[in-house]
Design a protein around this motif. Structure first.
Motif, short mmCIF file in Angstrom:
data_model
loop_
_atom_site.label_atom_id
_atom_site.label_comp_id
_atom_site.label_asym_id
_atom_site.label_seq_id
_atom_site.Cartn_x
_atom_site.Cartn_y
_atom_site.Cartn_z
N VAL A 108 -84.38 45.09 -39.35
CA VAL A 108 -85.45 44.09 -39.34
C VAL A 108 -85.66 43.58 -37.92
O VAL A 108 -86.78 43.46 -37.42
CB VAL A 108 -85.12 42.91 -40.28
CG1 VAL A 108 -86.13 41.78 -40.11
CG2 VAL A 108 -85.08 43.37 -41.72
N ASN A 109 -84.55 43.32 -37.25
CA ASN A 109 -84.64 42.83 -35.89
C ASN A 109 -85.29 43.85 -34.96
O ASN A 109 -86.05 43.50 -34.06
CB ASN A 109 -83.24 42.46 -35.37
CG ASN A 109 -83.30 41.84 -34.00
OD1 ASN A 109 -83.90 40.79 -33.83
ND2 ASN A 109 -82.74 42.51 -33.02
N LEU A 110 -85.00 45.13 -35.20
CA LEU A 110 -85.59 46.17 -34.37
C LEU A 110 -87.12 46.15 -34.51
O LEU A 110 -87.86 46.19 -33.53
CB LEU A 110 -85.05 47.54 -34.75
CG LEU A 110 -85.59 48.70 -33.91
CD1 LEU A 110 -85.14 48.55 -32.46
CD2 LEU A 110 -85.13 50.04 -34.45
N LEU A 111 -87.57 46.05 -35.75
CA LEU A 111 -89.01 46.01 -35.99
C LEU A 111 -89.65 44.84 -35.26
O LEU A 111 -90.69 44.98 -34.61
CB LEU A 111 -89.31 45.91 -37.49
CG LEU A 111 -89.03 47.19 -38.27
CD1 LEU A 111 -89.33 46.99 -39.75
CD2 LEU A 111 -89.88 48.35 -37.73
N THR A 112 -89.01 43.68 -35.37
CA THR A 112 -89.61 42.51 -34.73
C THR A 112 -89.52 42.62 -33.21
O THR A 112 -90.41 42.16 -32.50
CB THR A 112 -88.95 41.20 -35.21
OG1 THR A 112 -87.58 41.23 -34.83
CG2 THR A 112 -89.05 41.06 -36.71
N ALA A 113 -88.44 43.25 -32.71
CA ALA A 113 -88.32 43.42 -31.26
C ALA A 113 -89.41 44.37 -30.76
O ALA A 113 -89.98 44.18 -29.67
CB ALA A 113 -86.94 43.95 -30.90
N ILE A 163 -85.94 45.06 -26.07
CA ILE A 163 -85.43 45.59 -27.35
C ILE A 163 -83.92 45.79 -27.27
O ILE A 163 -83.18 45.38 -28.17
CB ILE A 163 -86.13 46.92 -27.70
CG1 ILE A 163 -87.63 46.67 -27.92
CG2 ILE A 163 -85.50 47.55 -28.94
CD1 ILE A 163 -88.40 47.91 -28.30
N VAL A 164 -83.47 46.40 -26.18
CA VAL A 164 -82.03 46.62 -26.03
C VAL A 164 -81.28 45.28 -26.02
O VAL A 164 -80.27 45.11 -26.71
CB VAL A 164 -81.74 47.39 -24.72
CG1 VAL A 164 -80.24 47.59 -24.55
CG2 VAL A 164 -82.46 48.72 -24.71
N ALA A 165 -81.82 44.32 -25.28
CA ALA A 165 -81.16 43.02 -25.18
C ALA A 165 -81.15 42.31 -26.54
O ALA A 165 -80.14 41.74 -26.97
CB ALA A 165 -81.85 42.16 -24.14
N SER A 166 -82.29 42.37 -27.24
CA SER A 166 -82.40 41.67 -28.51
C SER A 166 -81.46 42.25 -29.56
O SER A 166 -80.81 41.52 -30.31
CB SER A 166 -83.86 41.74 -28.98
OG SER A 166 -83.95 41.58 -30.36
N MET A 167 -81.37 43.58 -29.62
CA MET A 167 -80.46 44.20 -30.59
C MET A 167 -79.02 43.84 -30.28
O MET A 167 -78.22 43.55 -31.17
CB MET A 167 -80.63 45.72 -30.57
CG MET A 167 -81.96 46.21 -31.09
SD MET A 167 -82.23 45.78 -32.83
CE MET A 167 -81.25 47.04 -33.61
N GLY A 168 -78.67 43.84 -29.00
CA GLY A 168 -77.31 43.45 -28.61
C GLY A 168 -77.02 42.00 -28.99
O GLY A 168 -75.97 41.69 -29.54
N GLY A 169 -78.00 41.13 -28.74
CA GLY A 169 -77.82 39.72 -29.07
C GLY A 169 -77.60 39.52 -30.56
O GLY A 169 -76.72 38.77 -30.99
N ASN A 170 -78.39 40.22 -31.36
CA ASN A 170 -78.24 40.11 -32.81
C ASN A 170 -76.90 40.62 -33.30
O ASN A 170 -76.24 39.98 -34.11
CB ASN A 170 -79.34 40.91 -33.49
CG ASN A 170 -80.34 40.03 -34.16
OD1 ASN A 170 -80.19 39.74 -35.34
ND2 ASN A 170 -81.31 39.55 -33.42
#
Lengths: 432, 432
Positions: free
Chosen positions: A274-279, B305-312
């Motif tokens: 889900v987070n990937l989609l929103t990212a 995207i890379v940063a956000s996925m890592g953060g999550n």
């Protein structure tokens, strides 16, 4: 120790409480667990099973010899057995039900007929009740002559002839009164009855709100069906909190440290997806401004700051909203006041950080325009964060969805999209 | 209703529990609160004060007439008075202490001499005790003849001649036994004594872990000083959860919906400031690669995207670690196993999303190199997220800092820095 010395092991384990033994079993690996249980099983206590995490519990049950398991289970009260078996697979359920005495099995099966997570599953059927017309002496004589009293109880529940509960008498009051006083004169002012179908979350709320100790549970016809005690409510409260905190982080509800790697991957993957989609959505917004970005690389350096501040402020508002919804402090009566407050807080924090970042922008990149752009974007994004962080969970709650569930992702999506859009959009207008 | 009809208001409020009235007072504004209290103050109950949020409580106390306040406070048990006044300003504390009877005031002052957040503050001094050599009949006669019994109690605490508690007898056992049975034969197997200086968090843990109902508190010399009951422990557990969840989100510990805008800004600003610093740190990493970015704007689009996925992923690991530390499921015994698991989970999730994003990268930007770079960066960043999400809270815990406190910011800083660095660094090597 784990290499064979049964006597010494028993000696070491003797002073431990069942809950501590359960913790011990959870913290060691499967192989150690198996050998430890084989050595210890002559003393294995049913309560250890109750205290174990679900995944470990299945493992332990499959290790225990059937006879040991049967003995262990027979000591438990009906609510503990229900709690024990409701998460097990069919065959293990059957084994345990088969080990119970006839009446206990019926009690457990009846409790299992209530929906999962309801008061009916939580209650114990062992209660101490007395006809409402008795006096203190009659109640005490009855209790003295009754062999099968529950281990722990705090009230005598008064019932009318149709078995409807009409009042609670605390044991303390009973003790302190003369034998001739009618029980009805001693009932507690606060008397709360819980329907068996009520959600356990509401049960925990009632215990916490009204400082209940134990309370009768009634069936559809209002007849006494069992009782719930505060320790069960405390356990539910603990679980609900756990659920909230885990859901807010996008970790599966019932994940535990003893889950395997594969289980853990399976639980967390959907949230990351889900987070990937929103990212990607946020990236698409950035892509709109590729032109601007290619001319001013400084924007690429600064844009994550706006998004990150928005995400953080949004998470702050969100957490407060989710908790307030859970504790029922946030209701229709004050929702507008809370939203207004959150937006105001966002605006004010936004102004503080707008000034800071404006200055940083000017010093770092020597461009007043960049300072101005990041300052305005910061104010707007933090105000939006306050708004989204409150409105999204409130809306989810209205729609009957748990607001803790994934609302964090929605909120940060909003702040990312707004942050990138406002910052890059403004920059495009001001700088080009 | 709030426009003057006292009789009708009283009628409406009559059936409400003190906790509900407190909630009502919290949800209305200051002006409504003032007029409501002026109309209702002839019935004002001390328990309402206990149930109120701190900030509202100060407001209500300043509204109440001194006489009403005095009457309200005098009904409360000593632990409730302590709870009530410990957060108040000096002058309000004095007012309330002055309203108490001499013995009650001494009791409260003694409790206040224990450190904040200790068992001594939590306990009530009203206990029911009996010499260990008594039998059931003596205990019951004593209770019948004693006028000042606590409202709620569940155990008789047995003490030796030096006032050291030696055992608990539940009222249920006492009721069910004949008058000649010695009390010592009825004591509970599980007997837990709490030192008055123990941290309330440990008290709540003990209640939850060992299913205690009430337990004696002893002073430095081991003498009985009071008792703590499960409803107090439940309230502490609730507060601790609240604290954890609020700290994880970077919201001040004791923030509540009824805080003013200014208070809220003040509470949240420091966390946002910390986040700003760490966001700037991440930006500095990006700035290292301005050259690469100016040539390939696509990188600026994909890097969040890379940063956000890592953060999550880091937040997921972090939340599990913080909770496990709080429930004491994560200890020295299994910390390496847990770290290994989290890193493995990160790696596996990383591979899944690496493949996904690799494909997206190729399709979106038509460049296999970009696909390759984002895939590798994803695997590395998610593994780092698992590592940082576990190691950081464990280290904070080792250093005696609450791991919930701001560890989220540290973890996302690590994942941001690593994410940007690996992604842009790799891109620089592969694309240039």
């Amino acid at each position: 120790v784990e290499k064979g010395d049964q006597a010494q092991l028993t000696e070491l384990m003797e002073p431990l409480h069942a809950a501590d033994i359960a913790d011990l079993l959870e913290q060691i690996g499967h192989v150690d667990r198996e050998s430890l249980i084989r050595l210890y099983d002559h003393e294995f206590d049913g309560e250890i099973l109750s205290e174990l995490d679900e995944s470990i519990r299945e493992d332990v049950i499959s290790i225990l010899a059937p006879q040991v398991l049967a003995d262990a289970v027979r000591e438990l009260e009906s609510d503990d057995v229900v709690d024990l078996i409701e998460d097990l697979e069919e065959p293990q359920q059957e084994t345990i039900l088969g080990a119970l005495a006839e009446t206990d099995r019926l009690a457990v099966e009846q409790a299992m007929s209530y929906p999962e997570g309801s008061a009916g599953r939580l209650m114990q059927r062992e209660v101490v009740m007395a006809p409402a017309h008795w006096n203190v002496g009659q109640a005490i004589d009855y209790m003295r002559s009754n062999e099968h009293m529950p281990d722990q109880f705090y009230h005598v529940i008064l019932v009318d002839p149709r078995m409807h509960p009409v009042g609670n008498v605390t044991l303390g009051k009973l003790m302190g009164a003369r034998r001739t006083v009618p029980l009805l004169d001693l009932t507690e002012e606060m008397f709360h009855v819980i329907p068996a179908t009520q959600d356990e979350e509401d049960v925990a709320y009632a215990f916490n709100q009204y400082h209940l100790i134990s309370t009768p549970v009634v069936d559809d016809e209002g007849r006494l069906a069992g009782m719930i005690t505060i320790d069960d409510a405390m356990a539910v409260l603990d679980e609900e909190h756990e659920e909230d905190i885990m859901r807010l982080a996008g970790v599966g509800d019932e994940s535990s440290l003893s889950d395997s790697v594969a289980e853990t991957v399976k639980r967390r993957l959907p949230w990351l997806a889900v987070n990937l989609l929103t990212a990607i959505l946020a990236s698409l917004v950035i892509a709109l401004f590729e032109d601007t970005l290619s001319r001013f690389v400084a924007l690429a350096v600064l844009m994550p700051i706006v998004a990150s501040m928005g995400g953080n402020a949004g998470t702050q508002s969100l957490t407060v909203a989710v908790r307030s919804l859970a504790t029922r402090d946030l209701t229709g009566a004050n929702v507008w006041r809370v939203i207004r407050r959150e937006v105001l807080v966002g605006l004010l924090n936004g102004v503080v950080f707008a000034v800071t970042m404006g200055v940083v922008g000017v010093i770092w990149f020597g461009s007043p325009q960049i300072g101005y752009v990041i300052a305005v974007a910061m104010v707007i994004n933090l105000a939006v964060a306050g708004l989204a962080g409150t409105v999204i969970p409130v809306m989810m709650d209205k729609m009957g969805v748990d607001p803790a569930l994934a609302s964090g992702t929605f909120v940060t999506t909003v702040t990312d999209v707004v942050g990138f859009f406002v910052f890059l959009g403004l920059a495009g207008m001001v700088l080009l």
